[in-house]
Design an enzyme around this catalytic site. Structure first.
Site, PDB file in Angstrom:
ATOM      1  N   GLY A  88       1.026  -1.265  -0.147  1.00 38.21           N
ATOM      2  CA  GLY A  88      -0.184  -0.148  -0.295  1.00 38.21           C
ATOM      3  C   GLY A  88       0.967   1.487  -0.051  1.00 38.21           C
ATOM      4  O   GLY A  88       1.841   1.558  -0.630  1.00 38.21           O
ATOM      5  N   SER A  89       0.255   2.262   0.818  1.00 37.41           N
ATOM      6  CA  SER A  89       1.181   4.229   0.642  1.00 37.41           C
ATOM      7  C   SER A  89       2.539   3.485   0.969  1.00 37.41           C
ATOM      8  O   SER A  89       3.102   4.367   0.428  1.00 37.41           O
ATOM      9  CB  SER A  89       0.185   4.519   1.704  1.00 37.41           C
ATOM     10  OG  SER A  89      -0.659   4.537   0.972  1.00 37.41           O
TER      11      SER A  89
END
Lengths: 563, 384
Positions: free
Chosen positions: A288-289
């Site tokens: 993810g981020s």
């Protein structure tokens, strides 16, 4: 010389040869089978002398695994003539009852009297035995060794476990088995035809060599701290599991490596397989981020965009291959910089598209993803990174914000350490030294896998990461009195056969103090149920650990001064 | 005349068979040692020594034994001096001094002494047989040299070797025609000294006690018991070369004095019979050479060398068969030991040299029908 006298000598010699011949016929032919059987009853025993397995210690010399000697006392049926008397004497030591002693003494052959007592207790028993007039040559002593792990579970995944025959099965015990195990010796015993066994000093034998000691880069205090905080987070959010890693970004030394929940070493724990793994190096998860640093670095380093350029229009969506990608919340118009602070997926997709898939792939590889970090622990995974030739447009669009790629916690730690130290991708180490007696026979060296060029972009990225903690999604990771750089990651996970079922991994990676980073800390919480976002789950955990470390600073500085 | 071919090949047979047995009896050490070379070091050493000894034998056999006779006295004196030196600077195990050590080479003077004593006695008799009625001559040329050699060997202490040297000397004096009553008296004196010696020497006392299974014996004849186990378990055909187990641990250093047990275990009765046969042929040929020799020195020298071999073989095997207390006597040509092998082979060289000069035409009867004087050959009658 008289013939008579010569004849006397001749006869003497001939009769002697004759006697020998008759005796040989008697011994070899008439009684041959008897002697053959008797000789067969003489057994030789080659006994293995087990060396003491080496210790495993933390960087400050705190013992994490050690072996200690235990003693067993045995007897041979034929050693003891007066069995009743002997049994009474043994019973007087209070060790075993008279009946039990008698039963053991009467059983033919070899018998244990007592097994596995400590050295001191054994000494007491011997003293008692002597006091009660038991001849000590009626008893034999056998030395054995037991592995002891003087901690609960916090070190188990690193240290690993041993098999029944003292071979390492996992962790350091496995990886460094050759050093730890030492060299076996052996000695030859014989069984006497009248019963009993004995060894003589002139029998061939080889002395055992004790194993080497392993000193880890792990610091027990940091390990305990990370363990307790990860445990709290996992329990609080009812997660499946969690792991945490602290690494020194200047040397690659791993200072803490935590999995929770995990197994207990040395007891043959039958916990589920997921918990037996050292997930800090083997857990493949979609980042993810936290992966966005790669996308951002690629775009800035390639000078496709400048930090102040407008990146996302007011619609806040993008459609790739008829799939619409949107951010978690609407942000309006975003610059490149802003899209990082607010963790805009759309912004990252745009950057990746501008970069093109081949270039984007090379930046992913540059940060070490898709290959093992080479940490000196067994069972490391290399994540999942498909070849760009097989990427569809949607694939690399999602990879841009860390979906559709899997990384391990140690990979992400190493990548962030490279940003922290100005671009050096280091090989992480967990073993600091190997000692043979007092001699250091191995010392880990700082190993640079590669240097990421473009110091300027790294500094920009570092500042962006600082802003994330100061005023972005990472506010919960703030540490009082220290400048922290870091990034949150909340990523959907796909289950084999089920696809994306809504389960997520919540993570936070960061380093501090941001000006001169000394610690890279990665927190990965797998499938939290009571909350989802990393800013709530992982970031506070990071913040608590960071705050505690900062209060430990005098101690930490002392530790670093010694390195 | 040529050397005695039968004797020559007989020696070669025993030598090669012996080397094979050494290799086999070292098996355990090779097996259990970390590297092969270190384990088989003793074998390689024995092989080298055997080659040196063989060359020495060939060299000496080429000599005329008249030349050898000239060397007897100086070599005997050197042997006695070395025996003396051993008591001062010698080495050995557990306070026993039997070896002279020069760097990597160690030498056992008692081995040299026993053969040179035989040759010395032969040469002394050849010179002094006329004056044997004179007690002073008997003492000076016979009793005293014998006593010195035995005395020095006893002081090492090495009762086994002293015992065999005594027996050899006694045999020599016996066939030289010395008075039996006088010899009996000497035996009595020797026995009493030996008894005292054994009583004051712990290891010898223990071995004697062990042999007779006396109480207080620490290991009741353990070595000879294992030896008997080994020989017996060989049965008729043996366990095969290298198949014996006893040598590995139960007979420590089986490659020295107990190598016959290894032969018995690995080659059975067939092997021991062959071995004894080979030694018997050697003794028979040695005695034949003695009979064929041209003069009294040749006769006594070859006879003495032959009985020395015979006695060593006999007592070594008697010990292995638990018929005699353990005294540590090597089996000639076979037991590991450089000094013993080289000197025994050199002695064989002397024997072969004498065989070369023997008169084949002279029949046994002719030889013994030569003029005698009260059972003693008169010197001088053999010249030519």
């Amino acid at each position: 010389m008289s013939e008579k006298r010569l004849l006397v000598i001749k006869l003497f010699i001939i009769s002697m040869f004759f006697i020998i011949l008759v005796r040989l016929m008697y011994v070899q032919i008439i009684k041959g089978s008897y002697y053959y059987k008797r000789a067969k009853a003489i057994e030789l025993k080659k006994v293995v002398l087990e060396p003491s397995r080496g210790k495993i210690m933390d960087s400050e010399g705190v013992t994490l695994a050690s072996s200690y000697e235990t003693y067993s006392i045995f007897t041979y049926n034929s050693w003891v003539k007066n069995k009743g008397f002997m049994a009474r004497q043994i019973a007087k030591t209070g060790l075993i009852s008279y009946e039990e002693a008698l039963r053991k003494l009467r059983k033919p052959g070899f018998n244990w009297i007592i097994r596995g007592v400590g050295k001191n207790k054994c000494r007491h028993i011997v003293r008692d035995i002597n006091r009660y007039g038991i001849k000590s040559d009626s008893l034999g002593f056998y030395k054995d060794r037991i592995r002891v792990y003087p901690f609960n579970r916090e070190f188990s995944p690193i240290i690993g476990d041993l098999s029944e025959d003292n071979r390492g099965l996992s962790g350091i015990e496995y990886k460094y088995n050759n050093f730890l195990q030492g060299e076996r010796g052996w000695a030859v015993f014989q069984t006497h035809p009248t019963g009993g066994i004995y060894a003589k000093s002139n029998y061939p034998h080889k002395k055992e060599k004790d194993g080497d000691d392993i000193i880890l880069t792990i610091d027990k205090n940091l390990q305990d701290l990370v363990y307790s905080e990860v445990k709290k987070a996992v329990e609080k959010y009812n997660a499946k599991g969690g792991c945490g890693i602290i690494m020194d970004p200047n040397t690659g030394d791993v200072l803490a490596m935590v999995n929770y929940p995990t197994f207990k070493a040395g007891i043959g724990d039958t916990i589920e397989n997921y918990y037996k793994k050292n997930r800090a190096i083997s857990f493949n998860f979609e980042p993810g981020s936290i992966f966005k640093i790669v996308t951002m670095f690629g775009a800035l380093s390639n000078k496709i965009v400048k930090p102040g350029d407008t990146l996302v229009d007011s619609t806040g969506k993008i459609t790739v291959d008829r799939i619409m990608i949107r951010d978690a919340e609407e942000h309006g118009i975003l610059t490149v910089k802003q899209s990082f602070y607010v963790s805009s997926n759309v912004g990252m997709v745009r950057l990746a598209q501008k970069l093109g898939k081949e270039k984007f792939y090379s930046y992913i590889k540059l940060f070490g993803f898709g290959s093992k970090t080479g940490i000196d622990l067994p069972g490391e995974e290399k994540g999942i990174l498909r070849s760009p030739r097989r990427w569809k447009r949607i694939d690399f669009s999602t990879i841009a914000f860390g979906q559709g790629i899997a990384v391990t916690p140690i990979q992400i730690t190493v990548a962030y350490a490279a940003i922290a130290n100005g671009g050096r991708l280091l090989k992480p180490h967990i073993v600091k030294e190997v000692k043979r007696g007092d001699k250091i026979i191995y010392k880990r060296k700082k190993e640079i896998i590669r240097t990421i060029p473009d110091r300027h972009t790294i500094d920009i990225l570092k500042n962006m990461l600082v802003t994330v903690v100061d005023s972005g999604t990472g506010r919960n990771a703030r540490i009082g009195g220290l400048k922290v750089a870091g990034k949150t990651g909340t990523a959907q996970q796909s289950e084999p056969g089920k696809g994306y079922d809504g389960s997520i991994v919540s993570s936070f990676v960061g380093f501090f103090p941001a000006e001169h980073p000394q610690f890279v800390l990665t927190i990965v919480i797998d499938r939290p149920k009571k909350a989802r976002f990393a800013s709530v789950v992982a970031a506070p955990c990071f913040g608590k650990i960071g705050n505690k470390i900062s209060t430990m600073r005098p101690y930490i500085e002392k530790v670093f001064a010694r390195r | 005349m040529k050397i005695d071919k039968v004797l020559f090949w007989d020696i070669i047979f025993i030598l090669i068979f012996g080397l094979l047995m050494v290799l086999s009896s070292l098996g355990g050490f090779i097996m259990f040692s970390d590297n092969f070379l270190k384990g088989s070091e003793k074998f390689i050493k024995q092989l080298v020594v055997a080659c040196i000894g063989f060359l020495a034998m060939l060299g000496i056999s080429k000599l005329d034994y008249g030349t050898i006779r000239n060397w007897v006295k100086p070599v005997f004196i050197i042997a006695v001096l070395l025996l003396g030196a051993v008591l001062v600077i010698g080495g050995g195990l557990g306070g026993v001094k039997r070896w002279l050590v020069f760097g990597p080479i160690s030498f056992q003077p008692s081995e040299l002494a026993k053969y040179t004593l035989v040759l010395f006695l032969a040469s002394a008799y050849a010179k002094k047989s006329v004056e044997l009625d004179n007690i002073a001559v008997r003492i000076k040329y016979f009793y005293l040299p014998i006593a010195i050699v035995i005395g020095l060997v006893v002081m090492e202490p090495n009762f086994g070797t002293a015992f065999v040297i005594s027996l050899i000397s006694l045999t020599m004096l016996f066939i030289m025609g010395f008075d039996v009553k006088e010899l009996g008296l000497l035996i009595l004196i020797a026995l009493s000294i030996l008894t005292i010696g054994i009583i004051v020497t712990p290891y010898a006392r223990m071995r004697i006690a062990g042999f007779f299974n006396l109480k207080g014996a620490k290991s009741p004849g353990t070595q000879s018991m294992y030896s008997l186990f080994a020989i017996g378990s060989g049965r008729l055909f043996g366990l095969g070369l290298g198949g014996g187990m006893t040598k590995l641990f139960f007979l420590p250093r089986a490659y020295t004095d107990f190598i016959f047990s290894v032969i018995g275990e690995e080659f059975g009765f067939i092997g021991t019979f062959l071995m004894i046969g080979a030694y018997f042929i050697l003794v028979v040929r040695g005695m034949k050479i003695a009979k064929m020799s041209n003069d009294v020195f040749g006769f006594l020298a070859s006879y003495g060398i032959t009985i020395t071999i015979a006695y060593y073989v006999i007592f070594n095997i008697l010990i292995a068969l638990k018929l005699f207390p353990v005294t540590g006597l090597p089996l000639p040509f076979v037991s590991v030991g450089g000094s013993s092998l080289i000197i025994t082979l050199s002695a064989m060289g002397v024997l072969l040299s004498i065989s070369k000069s023997g008169d084949d035409a002279k029949s046994e009867n002719d030889f013994y029908s030569l003029r005698r004087n009260g059972g003693t050959y008169l010197p001088g009658t053999f010249t030519g």
